[in-house]
Design a protein around this motif. Structure first.
Motif, PDB file in Angstrom:
ATOM      1  N   MET A   1       0.894  -1.356   0.077  1.00 57.14           N
ATOM      2  CA  MET A   1       0.148   0.092   0.098  1.00 57.14           C
ATOM      3  C   MET A   1       0.925   1.209  -0.026  1.00 57.14           C
ATOM      4  N   LYS A   2       0.225   2.149  -0.702  1.00 53.89           N
ATOM      5  CA  LYS A   2       1.089   3.453  -0.756  1.00 53.89           C
ATOM      6  C   LYS A   2       1.275   4.097   0.791  1.00 53.89           C
ATOM      7  N   SER A   3       2.353   4.842   1.051  1.00 58.45           N
ATOM      8  CA  SER A   3       2.597   5.147   2.358  1.00 58.45           C
ATOM      9  C   SER A   3       1.906   6.619   2.493  1.00 58.45           C
ATOM     10  N   PHE A   4       1.355   6.745   3.614  1.00 59.46           N
ATOM     11  CA  PHE A   4       0.726   8.238   3.945  1.00 59.46           C
ATOM     12  C   PHE A   4       0.815   8.527   5.391  1.00 59.46           C
ATOM     13  N   ASP A   5       0.983   9.769   5.588  1.00 53.77           N
ATOM     14  CA  ASP A   5       0.923  10.307   7.028  1.00 53.77           C
ATOM     15  C   ASP A   5      -0.504   9.840   7.448  1.00 53.77           C
ATOM     16  N   TYR A   6      -0.593   9.715   8.919  1.00 57.61           N
ATOM     17  CA  TYR A   6      -1.775   9.594   9.521  1.00 57.61           C
ATOM     18  C   TYR A   6      -1.795  10.340  10.554  1.00 57.61           C
ATOM     19  N   VAL A   7      -2.617  11.590  10.797  1.00 59.17           N
ATOM     20  CA  VAL A   7      -2.567  12.325  11.851  1.00 59.17           C
ATOM     21  C   VAL A   7      -3.997  12.193  12.643  1.00 59.17           C
ATOM     22  N   ARG A   8      -3.992  12.319  13.900  1.00 56.99           N
ATOM     23  CA  ARG A   8      -5.131  12.232  14.819  1.00 56.99           C
ATOM     24  C   ARG A   8      -5.306  13.454  15.585  1.00 56.99           C
ATOM     25  N   PRO A   9      -5.803  14.502  14.957  1.00 57.46           N
ATOM     26  CA  PRO A   9      -6.039  15.838  15.799  1.00 57.46           C
ATOM     27  C   PRO A   9      -7.110  15.791  16.937  1.00 57.46           C
ATOM     28  N   ALA A  10      -6.637  16.743  17.707  1.00 60.85           N
ATOM     29  CA  ALA A  10      -7.447  16.708  19.047  1.00 60.85           C
ATOM     30  C   ALA A  10      -8.331  17.774  18.889  1.00 60.85           C
ATOM     31  N   SER A  11      -8.418  18.683  17.921  1.00 63.91           N
ATOM     32  CA  SER A  11      -9.389  19.567  17.969  1.00 63.91           C
ATOM     33  C   SER A  11      -9.869  20.071  16.480  1.00 63.91           C
ATOM     34  N   ILE A  12     -11.066  20.516  16.185  1.00 60.11           N
ATOM     35  CA  ILE A  12     -11.448  20.937  15.020  1.00 60.11           C
ATOM     36  C   ILE A  12     -10.474  21.624  14.265  1.00 60.11           C
ATOM     37  N   GLY A  13      -9.942  22.600  15.080  1.00 56.73           N
ATOM     38  CA  GLY A  13      -8.843  23.608  14.489  1.00 56.73           C
ATOM     39  C   GLY A  13      -7.681  22.804  13.857  1.00 56.73           C
ATOM     40  N   GLU A  14      -7.211  22.023  14.882  1.00 56.73           N
ATOM     41  CA  GLU A  14      -6.063  21.230  14.216  1.00 56.73           C
ATOM     42  C   GLU A  14      -6.382  20.324  13.144  1.00 56.73           C
ATOM     43  N   ALA A  15      -7.484  19.785  13.187  1.00 51.89           N
ATOM     44  CA  ALA A  15      -7.849  18.905  11.969  1.00 51.89           C
ATOM     45  C   ALA A  15      -7.965  19.844  10.773  1.00 51.89           C
ATOM     46  N   ILE A  16      -8.528  21.035  10.797  1.00 47.29           N
ATOM     47  CA  ILE A  16      -8.801  21.890   9.630  1.00 47.29           C
ATOM     48  C   ILE A  16      -7.488  22.196   9.037  1.00 47.29           C
ATOM     49  N   ALA A  17      -6.349  22.563   9.890  1.00 50.99           N
ATOM     50  CA  ALA A  17      -5.064  23.031   9.578  1.00 50.99           C
ATOM     51  C   ALA A  17      -4.345  21.841   9.070  1.00 50.99           C
ATOM     52  N   ALA A  18      -4.513  20.665   9.553  1.00 50.12           N
ATOM     53  CA  ALA A  18      -4.006  19.491   9.044  1.00 50.12           C
ATOM     54  C   ALA A  18      -4.327  18.896   7.672  1.00 50.12           C
ATOM     55  N   ALA A  19      -5.813  19.165   7.309  1.00 47.76           N
ATOM     56  CA  ALA A  19      -6.291  18.576   6.103  1.00 47.76           C
ATOM     57  C   ALA A  19      -6.189  19.758   4.926  1.00 47.76           C
ATOM     58  N   ARG A  20      -5.782  20.910   5.336  1.00 44.41           N
ATOM     59  CA  ARG A  20      -5.614  21.942   4.437  1.00 44.41           C
ATOM     60  C   ARG A  20      -4.469  21.727   3.460  1.00 44.41           C
ATOM     61  N   ALA A  21      -3.530  20.909   3.721  1.00 45.65           N
ATOM     62  CA  ALA A  21      -2.331  20.571   2.780  1.00 45.65           C
ATOM     63  C   ALA A  21      -2.916  19.716   1.709  1.00 45.65           C
ATOM     64  N   PRO A  22      -2.240  20.065   0.394  1.00 49.08           N
ATOM     65  CA  PRO A  22      -2.819  19.116  -0.728  1.00 49.08           C
ATOM     66  C   PRO A  22      -2.563  17.728  -0.524  1.00 49.08           C
ATOM     67  N   GLY A  23      -3.293  16.795  -0.966  1.00 53.13           N
ATOM     68  CA  GLY A  23      -3.284  15.204  -0.801  1.00 53.13           C
ATOM     69  C   GLY A  23      -3.950  14.982   0.489  1.00 53.13           C
ATOM     70  N   ALA A  24      -4.114  15.811   1.364  1.00 53.04           N
ATOM     71  CA  ALA A  24      -4.918  15.412   2.556  1.00 53.04           C
ATOM     72  C   ALA A  24      -6.473  14.867   2.543  1.00 53.04           C
ATOM     73  N   ALA A  25      -6.662  14.052   3.015  1.00 53.38           N
ATOM     74  CA  ALA A  25      -8.156  13.697   3.052  1.00 53.38           C
ATOM     75  C   ALA A  25      -8.706  13.331   4.745  1.00 53.38           C
ATOM     76  N   TYR A  26      -9.839  13.466   4.883  1.00 50.52           N
ATOM     77  CA  TYR A  26     -10.353  13.219   6.056  1.00 50.52           C
ATOM     78  C   TYR A  26     -10.619  11.714   6.339  1.00 50.52           C
ATOM     79  N   LEU A  27     -10.690  11.219   7.358  1.00 51.41           N
ATOM     80  CA  LEU A  27     -11.116   9.574   7.647  1.00 51.41           C
ATOM     81  C   LEU A  27     -11.968   9.618   8.846  1.00 51.41           C
ATOM     82  N   ALA A  28     -13.217   9.291   8.371  1.00 48.87           N
ATOM     83  CA  ALA A  28     -14.169   8.986   9.678  1.00 48.87           C
ATOM     84  C   ALA A  28     -14.310   7.287   9.495  1.00 48.87           C
ATOM     85  N   ALA A  29     -15.260   6.870   9.119  1.00 49.01           N
ATOM     86  CA  ALA A  29     -15.400   5.422   9.398  1.00 49.01           C
ATOM     87  C   ALA A  29     -14.549   4.825   8.395  1.00 49.01           C
ATOM     88  N   GLY A  30     -14.351   5.451   7.182  1.00 41.57           N
ATOM     89  CA  GLY A  30     -13.570   4.788   6.204  1.00 41.57           C
ATOM     90  C   GLY A  30     -14.161   3.705   5.273  1.00 41.57           C
TER      91      GLY A  30
END
Lengths: 352, 754
Positions: A1-30
């Motif tokens: 499988m292709k390698s990818f970063d996995y981040v688990r933000p603690a707040s909505i603000g952190e999540a948005i900041a982390a997901a703003r980067a190109p190539g980022a995707a939100y993961l919920a249930a998947g």
């Protein structure tokens, strides 16, 4: 499988900041994204796991009497929430008609709004697909396309939106609460999804980093609770996507329709609000003839995108049926076979 | 002198809980539902690597480039096996030296013969690394236009269909029969390609030790796999140890070892470490066989009284461009209905797909849905109820050969099934019945048939001085419960309670039990076990009868009977001795004997041998929306002796559900341009879910068959599909008035027909 970063933000603000980067995707249930990743259809560089964000998994009563549903509420939990199912029975029925019990236990409300199409050419990475690879073409045209769109499609894309959940929601003017760079905003669900036009890869109006945090249903939408149905036709009795589906909500007084809220599923790249049908029904008598007229109006602009002309007639028939069932009254309980044409009465006909 | 050791079958001698005929629960059920049954892919030998196939996205052409460097750069990737970098094989991969041998794609060249063909194998420390390595190969191709579908090419008459049956069979004058018919029908039906979807995909863990090979892999035919692997790698078959104690379904796809399994063995050879290779679900669609699509034309005629004057059954099927397997779809018309003229004819088209192979009831399932539909049309055209039509045209002897049936309780199946279903009073015309909610209701039926086959198998029986016994046979349990049913036969054969018998199977170091296929495994291996048991009891009896200290001394011509771990004199039941005492006194720790099971050529020459059944279905159809629901099904089957009624019921129910699937759900959708299968996943390749499985019941109709084999077993593995698919199709017609012309029946067919 292709390698990818996995981040688990603690707040909505952190999540948005982390997901703003190109190539980022939100993961919920998947339940959709992980399949897409395994198939090489989506190859994100970073997954931003939002499942641990606090406060997004509750159903709250709004001051006006409506409900605010957190984006991480599970489909099954929502459908089985007694207050929700009583207020918005067609939505609960739609939820329970989708996917399988296992998937509904995992899938989230926010994720379901962003479910990707089931177009086989989108999933098959060797096929041309303007949605997956803009400019590559559309192999669904001229291919196996009897499940494809009959409304709102373009030369570039004939895919449909597969969600059941979204169909009654769009009829009920559900609002999507989005947090993004510019703070929090609300968008009508009807406006969340875009038609393909020349840019089928742009499926929604969401911008980079935007996170769906909640779904709001108004108190006014509860007015249809006593005459609401969702109906779905499919090639097997459960665990199959709709060929076509319909949500019908009516408010009735003395045999006349005061207002109607109508939408179709499986016909377009977005859940299809049928406002022409609603306009014809408002003030009309609840008769088979009027339902047929409304259904014809709803599909007036339809045209086959391939080997699927039958869907235009089928969509009209299912809308007529859904309106008839809605006018007869919402079942007391969600039927044993939710949304099945065989579920005419509450809880009945499980073996019919 | 050989003593009479015939086992006493009188009811008084039936031991509850161990014998043939008892509805025992499968012995491995708890293991399976608690996850403790080790399937092949559950094994992880030390140092094991993971292999993942890279597969072709074109259906025809050649691979011009693989980015091997990119794959190898990926962390964890150990090696990439390609046509130019692979272990040498001892045999031409494309050779065919026996009729059970089919060509495999083992990276023999850069040629691509079908979509999803293996074009490289990436071997890595983890599954994830191997998967990404395969993606990084980013193959480039020189593609040629794909040839797919039943009209892809000129058709030809195949040299043979199935396993050596003539492609065209003519009996009587069908044209005259049709010309003179009072009523006639001419109907064409299409069936789709179906692909194997056992819960357990093909998996292998291969470990080499010099020229010895040890593998865990699901197999329906271990001895044949040993031969095939031995030939390919140039090692004696006995150097190969296959362990296959549990299969998560086989359905024919694991009868012959498949290309991907051999690639796993090659990968282990290449890297010198144990390797695991498991097919992804989508990779099942191509290299492991599938059911050919078909277009079948049936022309039938009857006289004024509704008696058949002719049956013509033509079938167009496909095979691959590089190999030959021809689904014998029309042959089902040979045996069921009496007609003075019967003609069956196959034609084939070569297409760019994997070679179609055996899939549960190959030929019979495909052909019977069309035959059942045509019989239904013919009955209606003749103005006769379909049940009455089938009974009045029932073949008293096998129509073409004229042989008597070894047994045929089909009329009893019709009668009992119809009674249980409540068939009486069914309106002849379609679209006559509605339920109280307004749904259209239809009743349809079909006739089930499957040949009672026997292959060759062996078993070894042991009796031990501690009073226990063992039965050893390299038999295969595909999940249907064979190891339970065969253990029952073993207990019976050894005259011991089941819990005193150690039953060993599922390993290639046990006696060759042939192949679990053709619904013949219980009959074949059961007979071998029966004979092995009889032989070891004979040895034991011989020991006792020659020993003057034994109460059985001198039993001579009177003989002995084995029961409950003791031998009894047949002429004096009170004189008996325990097995343990006989062996202990003889100073023997154990004795053993072997037995074989095989068809009796004399009986086969004399009799036609088939299992039969009748299936009745009720469907409801939404008159506007075309949504179909099967609401009731009754199957009544006569299949000789029933070894374990509980397992048999499950087998037949499973077959009937596949019949529902055949009629309403299952199909592989191939893109006509690329030749790729577009629904190679279990979300879009539909099989029935629980909500599609109606109230369903199975009756087994008593049938004593003294000819098929010593135990009278016919087999139940495949027959359940036949009859069932047609019953559902005919019920849909009866509900709607729309004759299904293609399967599965789609909602669009019903919506557009109105």
């Amino acid at each position: 499988m292709k390698s990818f970063d996995y981040v688990r933000p603690a707040s909505i603000g952190e999540a948005i900041a982390a997901a703003r980067a190109p190539g980022a995707a939100y993961l919920a249930a998947g339940t959709n994204l992980l399949d897409l990743m395994k198939g090489g259809v989506s190859r994100p560089d970073r997954l931003v796991d939002v499942t641990h964000l606090p406060g997004l998994d509750t159903i709250e009563k709004l001051p006006d009497g409506g409900l605010r549903i957190g984006a991480l509420v599970r489909n099954a939990d929502l459908a089985h929430d007694a207050a929700f199912a009583k207020a918005y029975p067609a939505v609960a029925e739609a939820l329970l008609s989708g996917a399988s019990a296992q998937l509904r236990n995992a899938a989230t409300v926010g994720g379901n709004l962003l479910q990707r199409t089931r177009c086989a050419y989108f999933y098959d990475v060797a096929s041309a697909c303007n949605k997956r690879a803009p400019g590559s073409g559309c192999d669904a045209r001229g291919g196996d396309n009897d499940m494809h769109a009959v409304l709102g499609w373009s030369d570039g894309c004939i895919a449909t939106h597969p969600s059941d959940f979204c169909v009654p929601l769009v009829a009920l003017d559900a609002m999507v609460e989005i947090e993004g760079n510019g703070g929090r905003r609300q968008v009508r669900l009807e406006d969340l999804h875009r038609l393909p036009g020349a840019t089928p890869q742009q499926e929604t109006v969401l911008e980079a980093g935007d996170l769906i945090v909640a779904l709001n249903l108004s108190a006014e939408a509860c007015n249809f609770a006593s005459h609401a149905r969702y109906l779905k036709v499919r090639e097997r009795t459960s665990y199959a996507f709709a060929i076509v589906s319909a949500a019908a909500h009516l408010s009735l007084a003395n045999g006349r329709i005061e207002q109607a809220r109508v939408a179709l599923g499986g016909v377009a790249a977005k859940p299809w609000r049928a406002r022409e049908a609603e306009a014809l029904l408002a003030g009309a008598e609840a008769t088979a003839q009027n339902f047929r007229r409304a259904a014809e109006a709803a599909l007036a602009g339809a045209k086959p995108s391939g080997d699927n002309a039958f869907k235009i007639e089928l969509a009209q028939r299912i809308l007529v049926r859904a309106l008839a069932l809605a006018s007869a009254g919402t079942p007391e309980r969600i039927p044993a076979l939710p949304a099945s044409p065989f579920s005419i009465h509450s809880g009945a006909l499980h073996d019919a | 002198m050989t003593p009479d050791i015939r086992l006493n079958q009188a009811p008084a001698h039936q031991r509850h809980g161990s014998n043939i005929g008892q509805p025992l629960t499968r012995r491995d059920g708890i293991l399976k539902v608690t996850g403790k049954a080790p399937y092949a892919a559950d094994h992880h030998p030390k140092g094991m690597l993971y292999a993942v196939l890279a597969t072709s996205s074109i259906a025809r052409g050649r691979v011009t480039f693989l980015d091997i460097a990119a794959a190898k750069r990926h962390p964890g990737v150990v090696d990439v096996m390609t046509p130019s970098h692979k272990p040498a094989l001892a045999e031409d991969q494309d050779a065919k030296t026996n009729p059970f041998m089919f060509k495999m794609e083992l990276l023999q060249s850069d040629a691509v013969r079908y979509a999803n063909q293996a074009i490289a194998v990436v071997i890595a420390e983890t599954l994830e690394a191997a998967t990404e390595g395969a993606a990084l190969l980013a193959p480039q191709y020189q593609a040629l236009p794909a040839r797919v579908g039943l009209d892809a090419d000129e058709s030809f008459v195949p040299p043979a269909v199935g396993l050596g049956h003539p492609a065209i069979v003519e009996h009587g004058d069908t044209e005259a029969g049709l010309a003179n018919a009072t009523y006639a029908i001419d109907a064409t039906y299409e069936t789709p390609a179906q692909y194997h979807n056992p819960m357990e995909p093909h998996a292998i863990i291969a470990e080499w030790d010099g020229d010895k090979l040890s593998i865990d892999t699901p197999s329906q035919g271990m001895a044949m796999a040993q031969m095939r692997i031995g030939g390919l790698f140039g090692i004696p078959p006995e150097n190969i140890h296959i362990r296959s104690p549990f299969l998560g379904g086989g359905f024919g796809s694991k009868g012959l070892i498949s290309g991907p399994q051999i690639l796993g063995i090659m990968a282990a050879r290449l890297v010198g470490r144990p390797v695991k290779l498991v097919l992804r679900r989508d990779q099942m669609y191509g290299p492991v066989g599938h059911r050919s699509p078909s277009r079948q034309r049936l022309r039938l005629g009857t006289d004024a009284a509704g008696r058949l004057t002719a049956i013509e059954h033509q079938a167009r099927i496909v095979t691959s461009t590089f190999d030959d397997f021809y689904e014998p779809a029309a042959d089902v018309s040979h045996t069921l209905f009496a007609s003075p003229a019967i003609r069956t004819a196959h034609e084939a088209v070569r297409i760019d797909s994997g070679t179609p192979l055996f899939m549960r009831a190959p030929g019979e399932a495909t052909g019977s849905i069309a035959l059942d539909a045509a019989i239904d049309e013919m009955a209606f055209a003749s103005g006769v109820d379909p049940l009455e039509f089938r009974i009045s045209n029932d073949a008293p002897v096998e129509p073409i050969t004229g042989k008597p049936f070894s047994s045929k309780a089909l009329r009893e199946c019709y009668a009992q099934g119809a009674a249980r279903f409540g068939w009486a009073g069914r309106p002849l015309k379609p679209r006559q019945m509605r339920d109280d909610k307004g749904f259209l209701v239809g009743w349809g039926m079909g006739t089930a048939t499957f040949p009672a086959l026997m292959f060759a198998g062996n078993a070894r029986a042991l009796l031990r001085a501690d009073g226990t016994g063992a039965m050893e046979t390299g038999a295969h349990d595909m999940g249907q419960g064979a190891s339970t049913a065969l253990a029952q036969v073993a207990a019976e054969g050894l005259g011991l309670d089941l819990d005193r018998v150690e039953f060993k199977s599922g390993s290639s170091d046990l006696p060759d039990a042939g192949i679990a296929g053709g619904s013949a495994h219980t009959a074949t291996v059961g007979t071998a076990i029966h004979n092995a048991g009889a032989a070891v009891i004979a040895k034991l009896a011989d020991l006792a009868m020659r020993d003057e200290r034994s109460p059985l001394f001198g039993a001579g011509n009177a003989g002995v009977v084995a029961r409950n771990g003791r031998l009894h004199r047949r002429d004096d039941d009170a004189r008996s001795e325990a097995y343990a005492d006989i062996l202990t006194r003889a100073g023997l720790a154990e004795i053993e004997a072997s037995g074989t099971g095989a068809a009796d050529p004399a009986a086969q020459a004399e009799y036609a041998m088939h299992a039969h059944g009748a299936v009745f279905a009720e469907v409801k159809v939404d008159p506007d929306l075309g949504q179909i629901r099967v609401t009731r099904m009754i199957g009544a089957f006569a299949a000789g002796r029933i070894v374990n009624p509980k397992l048999v019921r499950s087998q037949l129910l499973g077959g009937m559900i596949w019949g529902v699937s055949f009629a309403l759900h299952e199909q592989a959708v191939t893109d006509g341009r690329s030749g790729r299968i577009m629904n190679a996943n279990l979300a879009e390749y539909h099989v029935p879910v629980n909500a599609d499985v109606p109230s369903m019941d199975v009756l087994t109709v008593h049938e004593h068959d003294p000819h098929v084999n010593a135990l009278g077993i016919k087999g139940v593995g495949e027959i359940g599909i036949t009859g069932s698919a047609g019953a559902v199709a005919n019920a849909v017609w009866h509900a709607t008035g729309v004759r299904p012309r293609r399967f599965p029946i789609r909602i669009s067919d019903l919506v557009t027909a109105r």
